[in-house]
Design a protein around this motif. Sequence first.
Motif, PDB file in Angstrom:
ATOM      1  N   SER A 184       0.831  -1.192   0.000  1.00 63.01           N
ATOM      2  CA  SER A 184       0.000   0.000   0.000  1.00 63.01           C
ATOM      3  C   SER A 184       0.876   1.256   0.000  1.00 63.01           C
ATOM      4  N   LEU A 185       0.565   2.188  -0.914  1.00 61.11           N
ATOM      5  CA  LEU A 185       1.352   3.405  -1.072  1.00 61.11           C
ATOM      6  C   LEU A 185       0.437   4.604  -1.265  1.00 61.11           C
ATOM      7  N   GLU A 186       0.907   5.762  -0.845  1.00 65.35           N
ATOM      8  CA  GLU A 186       0.251   7.017  -1.196  1.00 65.35           C
ATOM      9  C   GLU A 186       0.912   7.541  -2.464  1.00 65.35           C
ATOM     10  N   VAL A 187       0.107   7.960  -3.439  1.00 60.65           N
ATOM     11  CA  VAL A 187       0.612   8.393  -4.741  1.00 60.65           C
ATOM     12  C   VAL A 187       0.171   9.831  -4.978  1.00 60.65           C
ATOM     13  N   PHE A 198       5.826   8.692  -4.498  1.00 53.78           N
ATOM     14  CA  PHE A 198       5.292   7.559  -3.753  1.00 53.78           C
ATOM     15  C   PHE A 198       5.686   7.724  -2.292  1.00 53.78           C
ATOM     16  N   MET A 199       4.745   7.483  -1.388  1.00 55.25           N
ATOM     17  CA  MET A 199       5.063   7.534   0.036  1.00 55.25           C
ATOM     18  C   MET A 199       4.478   6.314   0.737  1.00 55.25           C
ATOM     19  N   ALA A 221      14.747  10.158  -6.512  1.00 55.96           N
ATOM     20  CA  ALA A 221      15.252  10.454  -5.168  1.00 55.96           C
ATOM     21  C   ALA A 221      14.551   9.540  -4.171  1.00 55.96           C
ATOM     22  N   LEU A 222      15.338   8.824  -3.376  1.00 50.04           N
ATOM     23  CA  LEU A 222      14.821   7.879  -2.385  1.00 50.04           C
ATOM     24  C   LEU A 222      15.156   8.375  -0.991  1.00 50.04           C
ATOM     25  N   PHE A 223      14.161   8.366  -0.103  1.00 48.16           N
ATOM     26  CA  PHE A 223      14.336   8.822   1.275  1.00 48.16           C
ATOM     27  C   PHE A 223      13.889   7.701   2.222  1.00 48.16           C
ATOM     28  N   GLN A 224      14.780   7.292   3.123  1.00 47.72           N
ATOM     29  CA  GLN A 224      14.414   6.343   4.178  1.00 47.72           C
ATOM     30  C   GLN A 224      15.477   6.356   5.262  1.00 47.72           C
ATOM     31  N   LYS A 235      10.002   7.353   1.039  1.00 47.87           N
ATOM     32  CA  LYS A 235       9.442   8.239   0.021  1.00 47.87           C
ATOM     33  C   LYS A 235      10.283   8.146  -1.232  1.00 47.87           C
ATOM     34  N   LEU A 236       9.632   8.114  -2.391  1.00 56.29           N
ATOM     35  CA  LEU A 236      10.294   8.141  -3.692  1.00 56.29           C
ATOM     36  C   LEU A 236       9.782   9.364  -4.441  1.00 56.29           C
TER      37      LEU A 236
END
Length: 336
Positions: free
Chosen positions: A39-42, A74-75, A100-103, A125-126
């Motif tokens: 499941s992702l927020e778009v 994408f989050m 860009a990838l954030f984690q 987050k992407l």
Amino acid sequence: MPRPQPLSPALHLSLSTETSPPTDRMTSWKQALSRAFVSLEVLVDDPGAWRASVYADRIGPLQIATEESDPVKFMRTPEEIASDNQAYIFARLQLHGTVALFQDGRSTELRPGLLAFYDAGRPFKLVMSERYRSCVLMMPRQLLRLDDTQVRQLTATPVGDAPGGPAALLLPLLSGLVAEVPATAPPLREKLARTIADLLATLAAGHLTTPGFSPAGAGPTLLDQVKASVERRLGEPELSPRLLADEHNISLRYLHKLFHEQGTTVGRWVRQRRLEACKEELARHDGTDRVIGTVAARWGFSSPAHFSHVFRSAYGMSPGEWRSAAAGAARSRSAH
């Protein structure tokens, strides 16, 4: 605590937003992502004109997907994690465009040819600011054969940017094996998928032990902190290497060394980020007539003439030509 779940034995998914009415595109896409991944927020700027496609196959312990899309975010939020309680590891191999990838308190920019891991059990987050294409590999977390501390050190760090490291040899092999899967006879596909999963585990372990890798746990590296300062102050014309060095209590020489190890310079990286911000804003299709000089000034360019010169040098066209081309492409997509 997320539970490792085996992938369902079979899934084949093929979806393009071109087959959905503009009003239904976002809904169908989010449903497809939930089915294929987690499941992702778009988030997109203009859902009606936005184009994307995803093709996914689940084979043995591995899911292999090709994802292509216009700019999108994408989050994976705590709410999404709680809703499906899945514990998968993703490996994203960038094929075209940048992501860009954030984690885990870090961020990295994936350019074509680089790979990064991220963990569905924690928020990530992407951000894709341009059209892109990626190969996305997903497998149960336990197959990576790393403990939780190691996984947290691994996420959002680029694999393949260290010359001469193990990834320089293994990434082309990984790409070749993934490309072979569709043409492989069904009885051999699961064996090939397990080989790819083993190769991902080897890449992950090798990356953690590559000379120069800094296992910073959940905290950002010094270079990450400097880049974050640049992002916050990108619109300030007075931003300079000396200002950044003083802000982070390091010498100017050491600041230049940090960027030299990444194959660039402080000034070149700042200029590129400013150009990318201007390019994205000029292409935004929201009915606003953006004045080129105003956009340039907003992102730290004090001279419109200088901005036009460096923009043309970087992208092969003037800012006005880029704005017109982006507007024309948006109108063409809307017409279809």
